[in-house]
Design a protein around this motif. Structure first.
Motif, PDB file in Angstrom:
ATOM      1  N   LEU A  78       0.845  -1.194   0.000  1.00  0.00           N
ATOM      2  CA  LEU A  78       0.000   0.000   0.000  1.00  0.00           C
ATOM      3  C   LEU A  78       0.873   1.234   0.000  1.00  0.00           C
ATOM      4  N   ILE A  79       0.649   2.099  -0.945  1.00  0.00           N
ATOM      5  CA  ILE A  79       1.328   3.392  -1.009  1.00  0.00           C
ATOM      6  C   ILE A  79       0.271   4.476  -0.920  1.00  0.00           C
ATOM      7  N   LEU A  80       0.440   5.375   0.047  1.00  0.00           N
ATOM      8  CA  LEU A  80      -0.488   6.491   0.236  1.00  0.00           C
ATOM      9  C   LEU A  80       0.255   7.789  -0.009  1.00  0.00           C
ATOM     10  N   SER A 130      -1.863  -1.578  -3.754  1.00  0.00           N
ATOM     11  CA  SER A 130      -2.752  -0.461  -4.060  1.00  0.00           C
ATOM     12  C   SER A 130      -2.018   0.857  -3.860  1.00  0.00           C
ATOM     13  N   PHE A 131      -2.283   1.788  -4.752  1.00  0.00           N
ATOM     14  CA  PHE A 131      -1.738   3.147  -4.689  1.00  0.00           C
ATOM     15  C   PHE A 131      -2.904   4.096  -4.486  1.00  0.00           C
ATOM     16  N   LEU A 152      -1.157   1.477 -14.290  1.00  0.00           N
ATOM     17  CA  LEU A 152      -1.923   1.617 -13.055  1.00  0.00           C
ATOM     18  C   LEU A 152      -3.337   2.070 -13.422  1.00  0.00           C
ATOM     19  N   TYR A 153      -4.341   1.387 -12.853  1.00  0.00           N
ATOM     20  CA  TYR A 153      -5.733   1.642 -13.238  1.00  0.00           C
ATOM     21  C   TYR A 153      -6.580   1.943 -11.999  1.00  0.00           C
ATOM     22  N   PRO A 154      -7.562   2.836 -12.136  1.00  0.00           N
ATOM     23  CA  PRO A 154      -8.414   3.165 -10.988  1.00  0.00           C
ATOM     24  C   PRO A 154      -9.347   2.003 -10.638  1.00  0.00           C
ATOM     25  N   ASN A 155      -9.412   1.684  -9.350  1.00  0.00           N
ATOM     26  CA  ASN A 155     -10.367   0.694  -8.855  1.00  0.00           C
ATOM     27  C   ASN A 155     -11.493   1.362  -8.076  1.00  0.00           C
ATOM     28  N   GLN A 174      -7.983   5.261  -5.717  1.00  0.00           N
ATOM     29  CA  GLN A 174      -7.310   4.011  -5.361  1.00  0.00           C
ATOM     30  C   GLN A 174      -7.016   3.276  -6.665  1.00  0.00           C
ATOM     31  N   LEU A 175      -5.729   2.991  -6.896  1.00  0.00           N
ATOM     32  CA  LEU A 175      -5.308   2.399  -8.155  1.00  0.00           C
ATOM     33  C   LEU A 175      -4.489   1.146  -7.908  1.00  0.00           C
TER      34      LEU A 175
END
Length: 211
Positions: A78-80, A130-131, A152-155, A174-175
């Motif tokens: 996880l990257i925030l 997740s980013f 990287l795609y949006p979820n 959230q990607l």
């Protein structure tokens, strides 16, 4: 176990607060925070050491580029990131000096261009990670295209309004590397001034003494 990388960029007011909030909600093995501003870094370290989660909270005093080079072999689940928002004003001449306090600098796009943020995030993210990022709504389309360029795609996308009649100000994205159907929704913060919506209150009530 989760490894969580929190990306901060000259965010004096953060001083590790987001990392501490995440620590309350996860059983992460390690939470790493990145802070460039020296004063904020020192305050962040102190806050981590004085918290109940000090054993697995770490703050690094480095630029994103330096950190990425040092952690080249590391991958995070996880990257925030709460990146800068606005571009620096154009100076009239070379001798004109622009001055801003640390909080203002944190909001200037030029201190961390989205192109760099996306590039380094994609390199540090694990295959199933997740980013998550907070950006101005006006930059959403551009940012999503930059992400798509590195697969990287949006979820999930949450668009934030101050109140029901105001325009959308922020996009919470959230990607991941998984191209799936996007869960889109809106979050309204206030009913009236300082009267918060039940949805917003439910999200943040555990972090405020009076909410």
């Amino acid at each position: 176990m989760w490894r969580i990388q929190l990306l901060f960029w000259i965010l004096v007011l953060s001083t590790g607060v987001i990392a501490l909030m995440i620590a309350q909600r996860t059983d992460a093995e390690t939470i790493d925070a990145l802070e460039l501003d020296e004063d904020a870094y020192e305050q962040c370290v102190e806050n981590f050491e004085n918290s109940p989660w000090g054993d697995w909270l770490f703050c690094y005093h480095a630029s994103l580029e330096e950190f990425s080079e040092e952690m080249d072999e590391e991958k995070y689940d996880l990257i925030l990131s709460n990146p800068p928002f606005f571009e620096l004003p154009v100076l009239k001449n070379d001798s004109e000096e622009f001055s801003a306090n640390a909080r203002e600098k944190a909001r200037f796009y030029n201190s961390l261009p989205f192109e760099e943020l996306v590039e380094y995030a994609s390199g540090l993210l694990s295959d199933n990670g997740s980013f998550s990022v907070v950006i101005p709504f006006s930059e959403e389309e551009k940012f999503l295209q930059l992400c798509e360029d590195v697969n990287l795609y949006p979820n999930r996308i949450t668009r934030v309004r101050g109140n029901k009649d105001s325009s959308i100000k922020r996009s919470l994205l959230q990607l991941s590397f998984t191209n799936s159907e996007v869960d889109e929704n809106e979050l309204v913060l206030e009913i009236s001034r300082h009267e918060y919506t039940p949805e917003y209150t439910e999200l943040v009530k555990e972090f405020y003494l009076k909410m």
